[in-house]
Design a protein around this motif. Structure first.
Motif, PDB file in Angstrom:
ATOM      1  N   PHE A 189     -21.931 121.191  58.664  1.00  0.00           N
ATOM      2  CA  PHE A 189     -21.227 119.946  58.973  1.00  0.00           C
ATOM      3  C   PHE A 189     -22.014 118.727  58.490  1.00  0.00           C
ATOM      4  O   PHE A 189     -22.326 117.821  59.253  1.00  0.00           O
ATOM      5  N   GLN A 190     -22.332 118.732  57.212  1.00  0.00           N
ATOM      6  CA  GLN A 190     -23.002 117.664  56.466  1.00  0.00           C
ATOM      7  C   GLN A 190     -24.479 117.510  56.838  1.00  0.00           C
ATOM      8  O   GLN A 190     -25.351 117.590  55.985  1.00  0.00           O
ATOM      9  N   LYS A 191     -24.782 117.276  58.085  1.00  0.00           N
ATOM     10  CA  LYS A 191     -26.164 117.006  58.491  1.00  0.00           C
ATOM     11  C   LYS A 191     -27.090 118.178  58.196  1.00  0.00           C
ATOM     12  O   LYS A 191     -28.269 117.988  57.898  1.00  0.00           O
ATOM     13  N   ASN A 192     -26.579 119.396  58.286  1.00  0.00           N
ATOM     14  CA  ASN A 192     -27.421 120.581  58.061  1.00  0.00           C
ATOM     15  C   ASN A 192     -26.819 121.533  57.030  1.00  0.00           C
ATOM     16  O   ASN A 192     -27.097 122.738  57.055  1.00  0.00           O
ATOM     17  N   THR A 193     -26.017 120.977  56.129  1.00  0.00           N
ATOM     18  CA  THR A 193     -25.408 121.801  55.089  1.00  0.00           C
ATOM     19  C   THR A 193     -26.459 122.447  54.187  1.00  0.00           C
ATOM     20  O   THR A 193     -26.382 123.648  53.887  1.00  0.00           O
ATOM     21  N   GLU A 194     -27.435 121.675  53.773  1.00  0.00           N
ATOM     22  CA  GLU A 194     -28.425 122.178  52.821  1.00  0.00           C
ATOM     23  C   GLU A 194     -29.280 123.306  53.413  1.00  0.00           C
ATOM     24  O   GLU A 194     -29.406 124.376  52.798  1.00  0.00           O
ATOM     25  N   PRO A 195     -29.880 123.164  54.624  1.00  0.00           N
ATOM     26  CA  PRO A 195     -30.654 124.286  55.159  1.00  0.00           C
ATOM     27  C   PRO A 195     -29.798 125.510  55.473  1.00  0.00           C
ATOM     28  O   PRO A 195     -30.252 126.639  55.307  1.00  0.00           O
ATOM     29  N   LEU A 196     -28.545 125.295  55.878  1.00  0.00           N
ATOM     30  CA  LEU A 196     -27.682 126.450  56.153  1.00  0.00           C
ATOM     31  C   LEU A 196     -27.314 127.172  54.863  1.00  0.00           C
ATOM     32  O   LEU A 196     -27.198 128.408  54.846  1.00  0.00           O
ATOM     33  N   ALA A 197     -27.152 126.433  53.774  1.00  0.00           N
ATOM     34  CA  ALA A 197     -26.895 127.078  52.486  1.00  0.00           C
ATOM     35  C   ALA A 197     -28.095 127.923  52.066  1.00  0.00           C
ATOM     36  O   ALA A 197     -27.936 129.036  51.541  1.00  0.00           O
ATOM     37  N   ARG A 198     -29.305 127.417  52.322  1.00  0.00           N
ATOM     38  CA  ARG A 198     -30.512 128.190  51.991  1.00  0.00           C
ATOM     39  C   ARG A 198     -30.643 129.405  52.904  1.00  0.00           C
ATOM     40  O   ARG A 198     -31.107 130.474  52.480  1.00  0.00           O
TER      41      ARG A 198
END
Length: 430
Positions: A189-198
């Motif tokens: 949900f935007q705020k943690n999109t990048e770490p969740l993708a990793r």
């Protein structure tokens, strides 16, 4: 004036073509203006012109001033030897190819209607906080506005689908794995999109599926690999069990090298319901409850079906814990969060699949899901609503937001159907 304006004038042929001649005095007829080229090299390749008695096929290069040819060092680039006409606003000097041959020049400045130029300048000079065309919008038919919003919506869907297709290619054509990666990023949900993708890359779906029937093990894999099972403040029996399971699974699947750390996640200015730990537990519940991911998301024709798909029951422990070993309330995924997943995951995924299989009707069905979602209302959309744009569903909202971000805010009026209509109505050409 920006060079983009001259590109527009040449592409649309919005200039006085009576007694058209080059600066060298030769009669000029435009048989084909060429095709706008966005890559390096001349601006309009594949042009066809008659200059004097000779018909030429080649490229057209456009500059505000003829001297820009040398300022941009085109005389040293062999790609520009194919230029058969130099189109400029001001012809301040002749230009030559790398072999010294003279390039015919057309000066457009005296041939552009003053009304067209003044309208363009009004659009360009509009205050940043306003829509550039706000004062001129009454000139534009409602069908033009509607079609532009729909076009912006399609562009957004296609751009997001591009990302999904790139992911699909990286995952060797596996749609189930692609869905896992897209869904995991969506749960950020935007705020943690990048770490969740990793995290999705660090935890292959094949590993998670082996433990689908054991909720504790799925939670342990997700929370442990995310770095949330280290240095617990108040360990209890459940969080200790999670640590124990993760320790075993980390060793079994050699996960240590790809694990994230707690400090890589964003908690700042997030409500507890949006904490990354909460989203990971909800994601674990979804993986436990749904045997497959891609097929149900592809088949659903109603938003209510998708809401039910995302609504997975949580184990009792998480009903009063927001983090491992720390008390707090946690609920199932909310309706508004499910709607965001429909917009940002399900629709792009289905549009990407429709392109992959060559069935555009599937893309239409996907985008129709957005018409079932409520509209968004915020400070960016308020000016459009005040000017009479429809905003009755998420389809309208997303189209308007894309229109704002991709066209109005960067003042790309020349590329917008609304801006084109306004400019065309203020164009006098022969």
């Amino acid at each position: 004036m920006q060079e983009d304006f001259l590109h527009y004038v040449w592409q649309q042929q919005y200039f006085d073509k009576a007694s058209l001649r080059t600066q060298e005095g030769e009669e000029l007829t435009v048989l084909r203006p060429g095709f706008r080229h966005q890559e390096a090299g001349p601006d309009f390749p594949s042009a066809r012109l008659r200059i004097g008695e000779v018909e030429w096929n080649g490229a057209v290069e456009i500059h505000l001033r003829a001297s820009d040819w040398y300022r941009h060092q085109h005389q040293l680039d062999l790609r520009y030897d194919q230029v058969i006409l130099h189109v400029v606003y001001t012809a301040d000097q002749p230009v030559r190819r790398s072999d010294g041959s003279l390039i015919p020049t057309l000066e457009l400045g005296p041939r552009i209607a003053p009304e067209l130029l003044s309208t363009y300048e009004v659009l360009l000079a509009a205050p940043a906080a306003t829509l550039p065309c706000a004062g001129l919008l009454p000139q534009v038919p409602s069908i033009t506005r509607l079609s532009m919003v729909e076009r912006a919506l399609l562009e957004r869907a296609q751009r997001k689908a591009d990302t999904v297709l790139a992911l699909h290619e990286q995952l060797l054509g596996d749609w189930e794995a692609t869905t896992w990666h897209a869904l995991a990023a969506g749960f950020g949900f935007q705020k943690n999109t990048e770490p969740l993708a990793r995290l999705a890359k660090a935890l292959p779906l094949a590993v998670l599926r082996r433990h689908r029937h054991q909720p504790l093990q799925i939670e342990a894999l997700l929370l442990g690999q995310a770095g949330f099972l280290e240095n617990l403040e108040e360990p209890d029996d459940y969080s200790t069990a999670l640590q124990r399971e993760y320790g075993f699974l980390r060793h079994k699947y050699s996960l240590a090298d790809t694990a994230l750390h707690a400090h890589e996640w964003n908690f700042l200015r997030l409500r507890p319901a949006n904490f990354p730990t909460v989203r990971l537990v909800q994601l674990a519940a979804l993986l436990h409850a749904r045997p497959t991911l891609f097929a149900p998301l592809l088949a659903a024709d109603k938003v209510t079906t998708l809401e039910a798909f995302f609504r997975a029951p949580l184990p009792a422990y998480w009903q009063n814990h927001a983090r491992p070993g720390k008390a707090g309330s946690l609920a199932e995924l909310g309706r508004s969060s499910a709607h965001l997943l429909v917009s940002n995951v399900v629709v792009p995924l289905r549009v990407a699949y429709s392109r992959h299989v060559g069935q555009p009707e599937l893309a239409e069905e996907a985008i129709n899901l957005l018409t079932q979602l409520p509209a968004e209302h915020n400070h960016l959309l308020a000016p459009y609503e005040a000017l009479g744009f429809d905003n009755k569903s998420a389809a309208d909202s997303q189209g308007l937001l894309t229109l704002h971000r991709a066209y109005c805010q960067p003042r790309r009026c020349l590329h917008c159907a609304i801006g084109n209509r306004i400019l065309r109505q203020n164009t006098l050409v022969s």
